[in-house]
Design an enzyme around this catalytic site. Structure first.
Site, PDB file in Angstrom:
ATOM      1  N   GLU A 189      12.626  -6.031  -2.366  1.00  0.00           N
ATOM      2  CA  GLU A 189      11.791  -5.997  -3.544  1.00  0.00           C
ATOM      3  C   GLU A 189      12.312  -5.577  -4.753  1.00  0.00           C
ATOM      4  O   GLU A 189      12.079  -6.369  -5.717  1.00  0.00           O
ATOM      5  CB  GLU A 189      10.599  -5.049  -3.213  1.00  0.00           C
ATOM      6  CG  GLU A 189       9.680  -5.351  -2.684  1.00  0.00           C
ATOM      7  CD  GLU A 189       9.581  -5.719  -1.199  1.00  0.00           C
ATOM      8  OE1 GLU A 189      10.784  -5.057  -0.807  1.00  0.00           O
ATOM      9  OE2 GLU A 189       8.624  -6.029  -0.479  1.00  0.00           O
ATOM     10  N   HIS A 258      -0.296   0.955   3.360  1.00  0.00           N
ATOM     11  CA  HIS A 258      -1.015  -0.256   2.911  1.00  0.00           C
ATOM     12  C   HIS A 258      -2.263  -0.166   1.745  1.00  0.00           C
ATOM     13  O   HIS A 258      -2.951  -1.151   1.514  1.00  0.00           O
ATOM     14  CB  HIS A 258      -1.180  -1.050   3.973  1.00  0.00           C
ATOM     15  CG  HIS A 258       0.010  -1.560   4.467  1.00  0.00           C
ATOM     16  ND1 HIS A 258       0.786  -1.258   5.414  1.00  0.00           N
ATOM     17  CD2 HIS A 258       0.433  -3.003   4.239  1.00  0.00           C
ATOM     18  CE1 HIS A 258       1.670  -2.068   5.844  1.00  0.00           C
ATOM     19  NE2 HIS A 258       1.572  -3.406   4.909  1.00  0.00           N
TER      20      HIS A 258
END
Lengths: 453, 428
Positions: A189, A258
């Site tokens: 990322e 998440h």
């Protein structure tokens, strides 16, 4: 005593009992009596209330959302207020009639001085049919249209290409535009966000997808240091027209990592804009506006909203990145919200209307910067503010918004600002616990009642 | 050249690659070729295969160059013009940095200033081979990279003084040198931060060629960073991506053996950084970074490899910084013997010696260049001294490219329309 007297007594007693029973009977059916009374006095107001309540009722019944103030189809309440402007009675179930203390319903709101042409065009072109689609399809449509329009627009992210995106936002784009334009990146990322920034500096317009917003924590170095700052530290020489997007928020038992809300972490970074979409209409509009913007924009989507269905216009439109959206005009209290909590608020609004409150609901949409004009107008009208957000309590968007409103509109407030946020708790896996970490409609109703005492 | 041996195992497509320089690029209609690694998956595991296969494929260039010398007769690696250009660039770098130190101690510049003395060969050796459209990404030790790339000394010195005439209007400072005109993409304070940005610039170059169909676009990007950065995740992530997509980038490691006070040997399990290239499928080359001609030879091959579309290269330059990490570093940890060993290999003295011994130019010509550079640096200081400081109104100007990003104020107008914005007194 004679039988005659007894017969008379019985008769009178019977009448008395009947009248007594009749009176008692009438009290229970007072509501209906009142209805009949007003039916002759002016049925339209009453009918509108029921209609409005009915419209609000449809909102919570299914995820599909046909209620949108920007759409050409106005809500019945709104359209009524525009056409009639008459007073109406709020009838409560205990049978007490109560005329609206504020009297006349407010005039049509002052249209925003900076409303873009596109927004008003959409509302006036009610003759075009539009097409129905789900939110993720709206995002895809917006992205595809921008990629068609400008060949420099490209997508980078994990599984955006061949897989079509983990939430199907980029489905079909790799087949159409090729592997380089819809780039499947390795799981890095920080580096691919930095790569997007480098590409933006040298002329491209990348859209970087975080598979889940939480993964962008790994890209914080690049987002904080380079994304927001390079335009400034280079003295304005390099622009970074990047869009960073992805789903965040609390889903259905996805677990703590998440279920993160990153808007609170990113909001202090200077030089970036943050927007949150909540309906297919504004999802497509914000996606397009973000891609066209010269500033770096972070677009927050929500995991649970991808399957919302709505009819959106056929023609090209964008939603202004800095503006808030009026969802439901009202009189009593301003409720500021964004993303998924909008739907919890609208569900609570149904209950509130039944109870006789008239909340004004604004979807702030622009998380950084705040649209203080729309918000300010609302505060000046209602004098009470409730913020409902999914962000954490500490240092969240609500905290900043409270500060901004207090700073700018303190004189207009009749009560302290209430802020309902998620608990400062890592989102638990268990469904029952997860439910109580986020704000539920019942809490919103209680808060409004408390605020409006 | 040493590279081909290293690449032979990793580029089995000796036939023209679908993605290389020929014009038969794949259109978006036909199914795209596999955009991924062309390395063969090795199924049989042999524990030492790494060392075994690699032996002989990665070679210190200095040996290759030494072998070359006797073969060609009037062996001059450079022409007179090139020689003088290299000399001038290195002297400019050295004189500028020395002047920076002086100015710092006189209180003209503040903060963290990292000087490049001793490493000039790397900057000059690489950057002087680039075209204007090629990009350079550096770290906080970026003054000399800026100068080599063509940013005027005046602009760099003003930036260091924090004046509005600086290359970044005084907003960047020593560690953030940017130049759009010369394609210097920074100047980054955190180590490793610039490598992904460089990868992105290389990606744009490839994108322009293949998607935007600018077929003659062969811009190369150079990413400079140090030995300390080679233990950072971003380095490895970018090596992977660059090799995977064959991006036109050269990763240049300026291994000066020290990361502030951390010796490279104390922080790295395998200190031979060039070996990390082949692990990702690109050639790794080690070169003597105190010798500008050797660096130049390696750079030539690496840059042309990138231009041809063959992908990235990792070049490790063994070099040394004569001063401390920054002007605030007392530099007590390094062994004086080590320092004097490297000072004896001063790149400027070495080039001067080579030029004079090869009769490329006379001592007088070189002295003239020295004098010219002194004047340039003096002029830069004068210019910076006389330049104005940034006015208050500059504060909010470059926060957003589109100032609508400041939002809508309570009065309904965009904040940037507020006249207080131009005065810099507006509250955002």
């Amino acid at each position: 005593m004679s039988l005659k007297f007894f017969a008379h007594f019985l008769f009178i007693f019977q009448v008395y009992i009947s009248v007594f029973l009749l009176i008692i009977h009438l009290q229970f059916h007072f509501f209906e009596i009142a209805f009949l009374f007003y039916f002759f006095a002016g049925a339209k107001p009453m009918a509108a209330i029921f209609q409005g309540v009915g419209a609000a009722a449809t909102l919570s019944s299914s995820p599909s959302n046909s209620f949108d103030s920007n759409n050409s189809v106005f809500s019945p309440l709104t359209s009524f207020s525009v056409r009639r402007g008459a007073s109406f009675a709020v009838v409560r179930s205990d049978g007490i009639l109560n005329l609206n203390p504020k009297g006349r319903r407010a005039q049509q709101l002052i249209s925003n001085a900076v409303a873009t042409k596109a927004d008003s065009a959409a509302s006036s072109s009610s003759s075009k049919p539009g097409h129905e689609l789900l939110l993720f399809e709206a995002l895809q449509e917006g992205l595809e249209e921008e990629m068609d329009r400008d060949p420099r627009v490209c997508v980078m992210g994990e599984d955006v290409g061949h897989y079509g995106g983990s939430y199907k936002v980029t489905k079909g784009l790799a087949e159409k535009f090729g592997d380089l334009r819809v780039l499947d990146t390795p799981i890095a990322e920080n580096s691919f966000t930095g790569m997007g920034i480098g590409a933006a500096m040298t002329g491209l317009r990348p859209v970087v997808e975080g598979m889940n917003m939480g993964f962008l924590l790994l890209a914080f170095n690049q987002i904080s240091n380079n994304c927001g700052m390079l335009h400034y530290t280079s003295g304005g020489q390099f622009t970074i027209p990047i869009v960073i997007r992805g789903p965040g928020g609390v889903g259905r038992q996805l677990g703590a990592e998440h279920s993160q809300r990153l808007e609170s972490y990113f909001q202090s970074i200077p030089g970036i804009q943050m927007v949150a979409c909540s309906t297919p209409y504004n999802a497509k509009g914000l996606m397009k506006a973000a891609i066209r913007s010269e500033n770096p924009v972070i677009l927050f989507e929500h995991v649970l909203l991808y399957n919302l269905k709505e009819r959106i216009p056929d023609e090209d439109y964008i939603c202004n990145l800095e503006e808030a959206e009026m969802v439901r005009p009202g009189e009593h209290v301003t409720i500021l919200t964004y993303s998924r909590m909008r739907y919890h608020v609208m569900q609570a609004a149904k209950t509130l209307v039944n109870k006789g409150y008239d909340p004004e609901v604004i979807d702030i949409r622009s998380l950084k910067p705040f649209d203080l004009y729309t918000i300010g107008n609302s505060v000046k009208k209602t004098h009470r503010v409730l913020i409902v957000e999914e962000c954490m309590r500490t240092g969240g968007i609500g905290a900043s918004l409270t500060a901004a409103i207090t700073e700018n509109f303190n004189d207009y407030l009749d009560a302290p600002i209430m802020c309902l946020s998620s608990q400062d708790v890592p989102t638990p896996y268990a469904g029952t616990l997860e439910e109580v970490t986020v704000v539920q409609p019942a809490q919103i109703v209680t808060a409004v009642e408390q605020l409006c005492q | 050249m040493a590279f081909s041996a290293a690449t032979a195992n990793f580029n089995p497509l000796n036939t023209p690659s679908l993605r290389s320089h020929d014009n038969h690029l794949v259109t978006s209609v036909s199914p795209s070729p596999f955009f991924g690694s062309t390395a063969k998956l090795r199924l049989s595991s042999s524990p030492k295969f790494n060392v075994h296969r690699r032996s002989g494929s990665v070679v210190a260039v200095s040996e290759a160059v030494k072998e070359k010398k006797p073969k060609s007769t009037p062996n001059l690696l450079i022409t007179k013009e090139e020689g003088l250009e290299l000399y001038e660039d290195m002297v400019l770098g050295r004189a500028f940095e020395d002047m920076c130190a002086q100015m710092y101690y006189r209180g003209k510049m503040f903060g963290f200033v990292h000087l490049y003395n001793g490493q000039e060969a790397v900057s000059t050796g690489f950057i002087k081979l680039l075209k204007q459209q090629d990009s350079v990404v550096s770290t906080y030790r970026d003054h000399v990279h800026a100068l080599s790339k063509g940013v005027p000394a005046r602009a760099v010195m003003s930036e260091l003084f924090g004046k509005t005439t600086g290359c970044c209007r005084g907003q960047g400072g020593s560690m953030h040198m940017f130049s759009r005109e010369h394609n210097l993409l920074g100047g980054f304070a955190f180590i490793g931060e610039g490598i992904p940005v460089a990868t992105g610039a290389a990606f744009t170059s490839k994108y322009k060629r293949e998607v935007l169909k600018e077929v003659d676009c062969d811009h190369v990007t150079l990413a400079f960073f140090g030995d300390g950065t080679c233990n950072n995740g971003q380095f490895y992530e970018c090596l992977n991506m660059a090799a995977l997509w064959k991006l036109p980038i050269v990763f240049v490691v300026e291994n000066n053996l020290w990361a502030i006070g951390m010796s490279h040997l104390r922080s790295t399990s395998d200190p031979q950084i060039y070996k990390k290239g082949p692990a990702f499928g690109m050639p790794g080359v080690h070169v003597d970074g105190m010798d500008v001609l050797k660096v130049r030879e390696v750079a030539k091959e690496a840059i042309s490899r990138a231009r041809r579309g063959e992908g990235p290269t990792l070049v490790e330059c063994e070099t040394y910084r004569f001063r401390g990490h920054s002007l605030a570093d007392p530099d007590e940890l390094r062994d004086p013997a080590e320092k004097s060993r490297y000072t004896a290999r001063d790149p400027i003295t070495a080039l001067k010696k080579y030029i004079i011994e090869s009769n490329l130019a006379s001592e007088a010509e070189l002295k003239a260049i020295d004098k010219k550079i002194d004047e340039v640096v003096e002029d830069a200081v004068e210019f910076a001294d006389e330049s104005p400081v940034p006015p208050r109104s500059q504060l909010l100007e470059n926060v957003f490219a589109d100032p609508k990003g400041f939002g809508i104020g309570p009065d309904g107008r965009y904040r940037c329309e507020d006249p207080k914005f131009t005065q810099g007194t507006a509250h955002v």
